[in-house]
Design a protein around this motif. Structure first.
Motif, PDB file in Angstrom:
ATOM      1  N   LEU A   5      -2.379  -2.480  12.093  1.00  0.00           N
ATOM      2  CA  LEU A   5      -2.276  -2.645  10.640  1.00  0.00           C
ATOM      3  C   LEU A   5      -1.092  -3.550  10.294  1.00  0.00           C
ATOM      4  O   LEU A   5      -1.190  -4.436   9.431  1.00  0.00           O
ATOM      5  CB  LEU A   5      -2.116  -1.274   9.970  1.00  0.00           C
ATOM      6  N   HIS A   6       0.015  -3.323  10.965  1.00  0.00           N
ATOM      7  CA  HIS A   6       1.200  -4.147  10.753  1.00  0.00           C
ATOM      8  C   HIS A   6       0.888  -5.616  11.067  1.00  0.00           C
ATOM      9  O   HIS A   6       1.258  -6.525  10.303  1.00  0.00           O
ATOM     10  CB  HIS A   6       2.332  -3.629  11.645  1.00  0.00           C
ATOM     11  N   TYR A  45      -0.589 -11.429   9.360  1.00  0.00           N
ATOM     12  CA  TYR A  45      -1.509 -12.557   9.195  1.00  0.00           C
ATOM     13  C   TYR A  45      -1.659 -12.925   7.721  1.00  0.00           C
ATOM     14  O   TYR A  45      -1.739 -14.110   7.367  1.00  0.00           O
ATOM     15  CB  TYR A  45      -2.877 -12.213   9.789  1.00  0.00           C
ATOM     16  N   ILE A  46      -1.734 -11.925   6.863  1.00  0.00           N
ATOM     17  CA  ILE A  46      -1.857 -12.183   5.425  1.00  0.00           C
ATOM     18  C   ILE A  46      -0.619 -12.914   4.906  1.00  0.00           C
ATOM     19  O   ILE A  46      -0.705 -13.894   4.155  1.00  0.00           O
ATOM     20  CB  ILE A  46      -2.073 -10.865   4.655  1.00  0.00           C
ATOM     21  N   VAL A  80       5.136  -5.157   1.406  1.00  0.00           N
ATOM     22  CA  VAL A  80       4.163  -4.293   2.088  1.00  0.00           C
ATOM     23  C   VAL A  80       4.358  -4.395   3.602  1.00  0.00           C
ATOM     24  O   VAL A  80       4.273  -3.404   4.330  1.00  0.00           O
ATOM     25  CB  VAL A  80       2.723  -4.670   1.689  1.00  0.00           C
ATOM     26  N   LEU A  81       4.641  -5.595   4.076  1.00  0.00           N
ATOM     27  CA  LEU A  81       4.894  -5.803   5.503  1.00  0.00           C
ATOM     28  C   LEU A  81       6.104  -5.004   5.971  1.00  0.00           C
ATOM     29  O   LEU A  81       6.086  -4.391   7.046  1.00  0.00           O
ATOM     30  CB  LEU A  81       5.102  -7.295   5.776  1.00  0.00           C
ATOM     31  N   LEU A  82       7.161  -4.978   5.164  1.00  0.00           N
ATOM     32  CA  LEU A  82       8.343  -4.204   5.515  1.00  0.00           C
ATOM     33  C   LEU A  82       8.023  -2.704   5.566  1.00  0.00           C
ATOM     34  O   LEU A  82       8.487  -1.994   6.460  1.00  0.00           O
ATOM     35  CB  LEU A  82       9.464  -4.466   4.511  1.00  0.00           C
ATOM     36  N   VAL A  83       7.225  -2.248   4.600  1.00  0.00           N
ATOM     37  CA  VAL A  83       6.832  -0.832   4.594  1.00  0.00           C
ATOM     38  C   VAL A  83       6.014  -0.510   5.835  1.00  0.00           C
ATOM     39  O   VAL A  83       6.222   0.518   6.486  1.00  0.00           O
ATOM     40  CB  VAL A  83       6.039  -0.498   3.315  1.00  0.00           C
ATOM     41  N   ALA A  84       5.081  -1.409   6.192  1.00  0.00           N
ATOM     42  CA  ALA A  84       4.272  -1.197   7.393  1.00  0.00           C
ATOM     43  C   ALA A  84       5.163  -1.170   8.637  1.00  0.00           C
ATOM     44  O   ALA A  84       4.945  -0.376   9.555  1.00  0.00           O
ATOM     45  CB  ALA A  84       3.224  -2.300   7.519  1.00  0.00           C
ATOM     46  N   GLY A  85       6.176  -2.028   8.673  1.00  0.00           N
ATOM     47  CA  GLY A  85       7.105  -2.030   9.795  1.00  0.00           C
ATOM     48  C   GLY A  85       7.878  -0.731   9.897  1.00  0.00           C
ATOM     49  O   GLY A  85       8.130  -0.226  11.000  1.00  0.00           O
ATOM     50  N   VAL A  86       8.240  -0.172   8.753  1.00  0.00           N
ATOM     51  CA  VAL A  86       8.937   1.121   8.732  1.00  0.00           C
ATOM     52  C   VAL A  86       8.044   2.222   9.304  1.00  0.00           C
ATOM     53  O   VAL A  86       8.506   3.091  10.054  1.00  0.00           O
ATOM     54  CB  VAL A  86       9.376   1.458   7.289  1.00  0.00           C
TER      55      VAL A  86
END
Length: 329
Positions: A227-228, A233-234, A194-200
């Motif tokens: 949001l990223h 943090y999560i 999910v973090l990678l998707v948010a970074g994209v």
């Protein structure tokens, strides 16, 4: 094809590494596939941050009338060579993938579990190449550009699994930690994706589109950046919880080291992320941040595979690998 058994010759050793593979050389090729797939993901980001995304404005040809870079009135030759160089790297990645497939096919006894993982590589690389054409034809649409990176993460996962499985047997999987600890690791893996998707999404909204003609996501950059950061943090919290659980439960050293390595990479990536934010996203730090994202993904995969093991299946007494046969000559 008959090969000399003079293993002092580097070229002979190289050929034997996939033509007469041992378990060690098989694992070496699997790690090479991880490295080259991670590398081309990072160089792809380099194409974008240098503004070379449309350096070769057509696909599969570089220009409408040539497969090779030639002077073009609307494109800088430097940008053209940067983009063309990244295209050439695809052939290196494909060659390593083909070597993995050949090594698995020549390995004795044959391991079907490794074969399917190896075959995913050339298949995935072809998909990546075709998707790259779509990226060019859509003028670097941020969705197609982002998917290009995410497909790479899937390939890296397949390559890592080939590396992990080639160092194990084909017996039933056996966990080496409590099942709840493994569940935390799987949740962490999902959170990192999910973090990678948010970074994209952040990359597709911010600067460094790859070309002045490229479009951007119509989103508020401050909102998607926050949001990223929240997902970061999560991820860090889950990693710390997993590290603590592994320590308290006296988990195997390999698992604890893998989790500690992931935590260190995450902290370094966080420093890079905040630095690039406060410095107005310089191109070089964006490239380093993409490298960090790739390393976080690989380190997370390492953590997950360190929490279980597989015992070897019995091998028939008559079974000998091509490497053993060659060494006996």
């Amino acid at each position: 094809m008959k090969l000399s058994t003079d293993r002092a010759n580097p070229f002979v050793r190289f050929l034997l590494s996939f033509w007469a593979p041992t378990a060690r050389s098989m694992r070496g090729w699997a790690m090479a596939s991880v490295v080259v797939n991670a590398g081309i993901a990072v160089t792809g980001a380099g194409v974008r941050v240098t503004g070379s995304g449309l350096g070769c404005p057509t696909w599969p040809k570089c220009t409408p009338d040539s497969f090779l870079p030639v002077p073009h009135p609307e494109v800088s030759m430097i940008n053209m060579f940067v983009e063309f160089g990244n295209r050439l790297l695809t052939f290196l990645v494909l060659a390593v993938g083909a070597a993995c497939v050949l090594a698995v096919l020549r390995l004795a006894p044959r391991r079907r579990s490794l074969l399917w993982l190896a075959l995913l590589q050339p298949a995935g690389i072809v998909v990546q190449a075709l998707w790259g054409g779509l990226v060019v034809n859509t003028m670097l649409n941020p969705f197609t550009v982002g998917m290009h990176f995410l497909i790479s993460t899937g390939l890296i996962a397949a390559c890592w699994m080939l590396y992990a499985r080639s160092g194990e047997g084909d017996g039933p999987a056996r966990r080496v930690v409590h099942r709840d600890v493994r569940r935390v690791a799987y949740v962490l893996l999902a959170a990192v994706f999910v973090l990678l998707v948010a970074g994209v999404v952040v990359s597709g909204t911010g600067p460094h589109s790859g070309d002045v003609m490229a479009s951007r996501f119509d989103l508020d950059i401050e909102a998607v950046a926050r949001l990223h950061a929240d997902v970061v943090y999560i991820v860090v919290g889950l990693t710390f919880a997993l590290l603590l659980a592994l320590h308290v439960s006296n988990a195997p050293r390999a698992a604890r080291r893998a989790a500690l390595g992931l935590f260190a990479v995450e902290l370094a990536q966080g420093v890079i992320g905040y630095t690039q934010y406060f410095l107005a996203v310089p191109a070089l730090l964006v490239l380093v941040h993409v490298l960090g994202s790739t390393l976080v993904w690989i380190a997370t995969l390492r953590v997950v595979t360190s929490l279980r093991t597989r015992t070897p299946e019995p091998v028939p007494a008559a079974g000998h690998s091509p490497a053993e046969a060659a060494a006996a000559v």
